[in-house]
Design a protein around this motif. Sequence first.
Motif, PDB file in Angstrom:
ATOM      1  N   ASP A  79      -9.279  25.079 -18.892  1.00  0.00           N
ATOM      2  CA  ASP A  79      -9.812  26.041 -20.019  1.00  0.00           C
ATOM      3  C   ASP A  79      -8.576  26.547 -20.827  1.00  0.00           C
ATOM      4  O   ASP A  79      -7.853  27.381 -20.608  1.00  0.00           O
ATOM      5  CB  ASP A  79     -10.607  27.134 -19.646  1.00  0.00           C
ATOM      6  N   GLY A  98      -9.269  27.048 -24.184  1.00  0.00           N
ATOM      7  CA  GLY A  98      -9.863  27.526 -25.140  1.00  0.00           C
ATOM      8  C   GLY A  98      -9.650  27.072 -26.612  1.00  0.00           C
ATOM      9  O   GLY A  98      -9.934  27.893 -27.579  1.00  0.00           O
ATOM     10  N   ARG A 110      -7.098  26.224 -27.769  1.00  0.00           N
ATOM     11  CA  ARG A 110      -5.776  26.889 -28.348  1.00  0.00           C
ATOM     12  C   ARG A 110      -4.602  26.380 -27.764  1.00  0.00           C
ATOM     13  O   ARG A 110      -3.421  26.537 -28.447  1.00  0.00           O
ATOM     14  CB  ARG A 110      -5.676  28.568 -28.204  1.00  0.00           C
ATOM     15  N   ASN A 151      -6.115  29.449 -21.467  1.00  0.00           N
ATOM     16  CA  ASN A 151      -6.664  30.036 -22.662  1.00  0.00           C
ATOM     17  C   ASN A 151      -5.889  31.492 -22.891  1.00  0.00           C
ATOM     18  O   ASN A 151      -6.089  32.166 -21.988  1.00  0.00           O
ATOM     19  CB  ASN A 151      -7.982  30.265 -22.686  1.00  0.00           C
ATOM     20  N   PRO A 152      -5.150  31.792 -23.952  1.00  0.00           N
ATOM     21  CA  PRO A 152      -4.389  32.781 -24.043  1.00  0.00           C
ATOM     22  C   PRO A 152      -5.140  34.032 -24.090  1.00  0.00           C
ATOM     23  O   PRO A 152      -5.128  35.245 -23.724  1.00  0.00           O
ATOM     24  CB  PRO A 152      -3.319  32.665 -25.451  1.00  0.00           C
ATOM     25  N   ASP A 153      -6.389  33.927 -24.765  1.00  0.00           N
ATOM     26  CA  ASP A 153      -7.311  35.126 -24.844  1.00  0.00           C
ATOM     27  C   ASP A 153      -7.812  35.618 -23.454  1.00  0.00           C
ATOM     28  O   ASP A 153      -7.698  36.677 -23.255  1.00  0.00           O
ATOM     29  CB  ASP A 153      -8.506  34.701 -25.562  1.00  0.00           C
ATOM     30  N   LYS A 154      -7.894  34.362 -22.668  1.00  0.00           N
ATOM     31  CA  LYS A 154      -8.364  34.921 -20.941  1.00  0.00           C
ATOM     32  C   LYS A 154      -7.284  35.360 -20.514  1.00  0.00           C
ATOM     33  O   LYS A 154      -7.398  36.058 -19.331  1.00  0.00           O
ATOM     34  CB  LYS A 154      -9.088  33.830 -20.511  1.00  0.00           C
ATOM     35  N   ARG A 200      -4.817  37.505 -21.596  1.00  0.00           N
ATOM     36  CA  ARG A 200      -4.385  38.548 -21.982  1.00  0.00           C
ATOM     37  C   ARG A 200      -4.113  39.840 -21.084  1.00  0.00           C
ATOM     38  O   ARG A 200      -3.063  40.468 -20.970  1.00  0.00           O
ATOM     39  CB  ARG A 200      -5.304  39.158 -23.270  1.00  0.00           C
ATOM     40  N   HIS A 201      -5.346  39.990 -20.116  1.00  0.00           N
ATOM     41  CA  HIS A 201      -5.176  40.903 -19.156  1.00  0.00           C
ATOM     42  C   HIS A 201      -4.152  40.593 -18.316  1.00  0.00           C
ATOM     43  O   HIS A 201      -3.582  41.635 -17.982  1.00  0.00           O
ATOM     44  CB  HIS A 201      -6.447  40.614 -18.250  1.00  0.00           C
ATOM     45  N   ARG A 217      -1.152  39.321 -19.168  1.00  0.00           N
ATOM     46  CA  ARG A 217       0.076  39.517 -19.985  1.00  0.00           C
ATOM     47  C   ARG A 217       0.231  41.048 -19.973  1.00  0.00           C
ATOM     48  O   ARG A 217       1.505  41.347 -20.115  1.00  0.00           O
ATOM     49  CB  ARG A 217       0.009  39.071 -21.274  1.00  0.00           C
ATOM     50  N   THR A 218      -0.680  41.799 -20.110  1.00  0.00           N
ATOM     51  CA  THR A 218      -0.541  43.297 -20.324  1.00  0.00           C
ATOM     52  C   THR A 218      -0.451  43.882 -19.078  1.00  0.00           C
ATOM     53  O   THR A 218      -0.137  45.075 -18.855  1.00  0.00           O
ATOM     54  CB  THR A 218      -1.569  43.814 -21.278  1.00  0.00           C
TER      55      THR A 218
END
Length: 125
Positions: free
Chosen positions: A38, A40, A42, A114-117, A119-120, A122-123
Amino acid sequence: MFRRRDHAVVHRFAAACRVGSSAAIRSLLAAEVVAVSDGGGRVPAALEPVRGPAQVVRCLTALLRPDLALTVEAVNGQPGVVLRDTGRPAGPVVAVLSLRVTGAKVTDVWIVLNPDKLRHWRTGE
């Protein structure tokens, strides 16, 4: 539920990926292995499931780079493989792999790019 033997397979899988050994990765894959990725829309990712050991190995080795650190971590409550870019500050997560293990072989690989998925991850939340 993962058993101790399943954990060992995930650790061997991560070690094979860490050294980039196609033969070692392939030896851990079931004949009917399927990988789903996945991106995304992107980041580049296979648009259809990838089937069979040879094709899954190609898919996996395309992800692996010398500047990535691979660790075995809990992914959705089960052991999985996390890839971090050590060439950038704070080593952001670039991929998370979830595995299904049957017997002593990996039968399914889910690859989240997918960078959006991510995000958790990464932070660290």
